[in-house]
Scaffold this active site. Structure first.
Site, PDB file in Angstrom:
ATOM      1  N   GLY A 127      56.259  46.096  38.100  1.00  0.00           N
ATOM      2  CA  GLY A 127      57.020  45.339  39.087  1.00  0.00           C
ATOM      3  C   GLY A 127      56.117  44.698  40.113  1.00  0.00           C
TER       4      GLY A 127
ATOM      5  N   SER B  86      53.959  44.291  42.970  1.00  0.00           N
ATOM      6  CA  SER B  86      53.331  45.277  43.863  1.00  0.00           C
ATOM      7  C   SER B  86      51.830  45.030  43.950  1.00  0.00           C
ATOM      8  CB  SER B  86      53.600  46.694  43.334  1.00  0.00           C
ATOM      9  OG  SER B  86      53.363  46.761  41.940  1.00  0.00           O
TER      10      SER B  86
ATOM     11  N   ALA C  15      48.342  46.421  45.337  1.00  0.00           N
ATOM     12  CA  ALA C  15      47.846  47.752  45.676  1.00  0.00           C
ATOM     13  C   ALA C  15      47.626  47.930  47.171  1.00  0.00           C
ATOM     14  CB  ALA C  15      46.552  48.030  44.912  1.00  0.00           C
TER      15      ALA C  15
ATOM     16  N   LYS D 113      52.997  37.805  32.678  1.00  0.00           N
ATOM     17  CA  LYS D 113      52.926  37.108  33.966  1.00  0.00           C
ATOM     18  C   LYS D 113      51.485  36.960  34.438  1.00  0.00           C
ATOM     19  CE  LYS D 113      51.974  40.943  36.467  1.00  0.00           C
ATOM     20  NZ  LYS D 113      50.950  41.136  37.513  1.00  0.00           N
TER      21      LYS D 113
ATOM     22  N   ASP E 105      57.738  40.076  39.318  1.00  0.00           N
ATOM     23  CA  ASP E 105      56.278  40.162  39.228  1.00  0.00           C
ATOM     24  C   ASP E 105      55.659  38.779  39.042  1.00  0.00           C
ATOM     25  OD1 ASP E 105      54.018  41.671  39.402  1.00  0.00           O
ATOM     26  OD2 ASP E 105      54.345  42.824  37.587  1.00  0.00           O
TER      27      ASP E 105
ATOM     28  N   THR F  75      52.779  37.348  41.494  1.00  0.00           N
ATOM     29  CA  THR F  75      51.441  37.130  40.960  1.00  0.00           C
ATOM     30  C   THR F  75      51.053  35.662  40.939  1.00  0.00           C
ATOM     31  OG1 THR F  75      51.882  39.039  39.545  1.00  0.00           O
ATOM     32  CG2 THR F  75      49.922  37.782  39.061  1.00  0.00           C
TER      33      THR F  75
ATOM     34  N   SER G 153      46.478  38.088  44.218  1.00  0.00           N
ATOM     35  CA  SER G 153      46.474  38.387  42.798  1.00  0.00           C
ATOM     36  C   SER G 153      45.101  38.067  42.219  1.00  0.00           C
ATOM     37  CB  SER G 153      47.550  37.553  42.086  1.00  0.00           C
ATOM     38  OG  SER G 153      47.287  37.479  40.702  1.00  0.00           O
ATOM     39  N   ARG G 154      44.491  39.055  41.559  1.00  0.00           N
ATOM     40  CA  ARG G 154      43.186  38.821  40.940  1.00  0.00           C
ATOM     41  C   ARG G 154      43.275  37.725  39.885  1.00  0.00           C
ATOM     42  NH1 ARG G 154      43.289  44.551  40.929  1.00  0.00           N
ATOM     43  NH2 ARG G 154      43.755  44.574  38.708  1.00  0.00           N
TER      44      ARG G 154
ATOM     45  N   VAL H 103      38.765  44.855  37.746  1.00  0.00           N
ATOM     46  CA  VAL H 103      39.044  44.224  36.458  1.00  0.00           C
ATOM     47  C   VAL H 103      40.192  43.238  36.611  1.00  0.00           C
ATOM     48  CG1 VAL H 103      39.844  44.630  34.102  1.00  0.00           C
ATOM     49  CG2 VAL H 103      38.249  46.221  35.176  1.00  0.00           C
TER      50      VAL H 103
END
Length: 312
Positions: free
Chosen positions: A135, A137, A139, A190, A243, A247, A253-254, A278
């Site tokens: 979902g 989120s 970190a 996503k 999500d 994202t 977002s990476r 990563v």
């Protein structure tokens, strides 16, 4: 079902954040980490400065390098990178008990096989009862206690509700679903779209192009997920559309930040070479086109002479 002790396999940013979530929910938390410096940081300084800097951890959160110790917990959360999930899971497997709940928190598709994490888990952790947590989120936000809601998918309602209750608290809400495939598809696909959304931003194509890309991406996600057995309502929920919005809408977002740098003209090797964390879509983006072609062929073979209707 007693779910007092929570084992976190993978002490990166998301694994550490989930350890904080479990502790706030009143659980006893033990994290498995590969890096000895991370274990020392968690146990001695009550921090994880390498992967989640600036966050103070509860002193009751501990870390270990031993799989047998973390597997002794009532429930395990698997938070390893998707492309390393099989190797780490195989090392953990001898210590997993019959019927032990294992919640998959890694988002992605295994590049070598094209399998979802639940399919890999069924092969390497046959004794476990598999669930999926997915979902919108970030970190860092979760670790700070900012409010969020996620999907916790498990085929058995009683177990799913028990797991959702064990991990939920005032600012983190888990909603149970029995659509495991749907929860996984949204979380994996996503990330690929987030790279594309980042490229749109990096090339400065504008907000209209961004909205068009994300909307068409969602339509494609629904078709792709439906072909693999996911329910449309799941893909329109937290683990899918929710999500995707998160994202594809923030450089936190990476994956989106990777796309931004690619859009500015940098090479993939140049961007990834400077990253410690990563980027989870690196493997999934390679396998998704092959899976999409396979689903189209399968659909055509089961309904000969028909044309697929595309909703725009």
């Amino acid at each position: 079902m007693t779910l007092q002790t929570v084992g976190i396999v993978g002490a990166g940013a998301w694994g550490t954040a989930l350890g904080i979530v479990a502790r706030r929910a009143g659980r006893d938390v033990l994290m498995w980490a590969h890096e000895s410096e991370t274990i020392a940081d968690v146990n001695q300084r009550h921090r994880n400065e390498t992967f989640l800097p600036g966050i103070k951890l509860d002193k009751a959160i501990e870390a270990t390098a031993r799989f047998n110790e973390v597997a002794n917990c009532d429930v395990l959360l698997m938070v390893t990178p998707a492309q390393h999930f099989r190797a780490i899971g195989e090392e953990l497997a001898p210590y997993v008990r019959e019927g032990q709940p294992v919640v998959l928190c890694s988002k992605g598709i295994e590049q070598a096989s094209g399998k979802l994490m639940s399919q890999v888990a069924a092969e390497i952790l046959p004794k476990a009862e598999i669930a999926v947590l997915s979902g919108p989120s970030f970190a860092a936000e979760i670790a700070k206690g900012l409010p969020a809601a996620v999907t916790l998918a498990a085929p058995n309602e009683a177990q799913g509700q028990a797991l959702a209750h064990a991990l939920s608290h005032q600012s983190f809400r888990c909603y149970w679903s029995d659509d495991v495939i749907g929860a996984e598809i949204g979380g994996a696909v996503k990330n690929v779209y987030a790279i594309g959304a980042g490229i749109v931003a990096g090339k400065k194509f504008g907000a209209s192009a961004h909205a068009a890309f994300v909307t068409r991406g969602f339509a494609e996600m629904v078709r792709f997920g439906s072909a693999l057995g996911a329910r449309r309502e799941t893909l329109a929920g937290l683990s899918g559309l929710g999500d995707l919005i998160l994202t594809c809408g923030s450089p936190q977002s990476r994956n989106m930040s990777l796309g931004i740098e690619l859009g500015k003209g940098k090479s993939l090797e140049e961007v990834l070479g400077k990253r410690l964390a990563v980027t989870t879509s690196a493997g999934s983006s390679a396998i998704c086109p092959s899976l999409a072609r396979w689903t189209r062929r399968s659909s055509a073979s089961t309904t000969p002479g028909t044309r697929q209707r595309t909703t725009r």
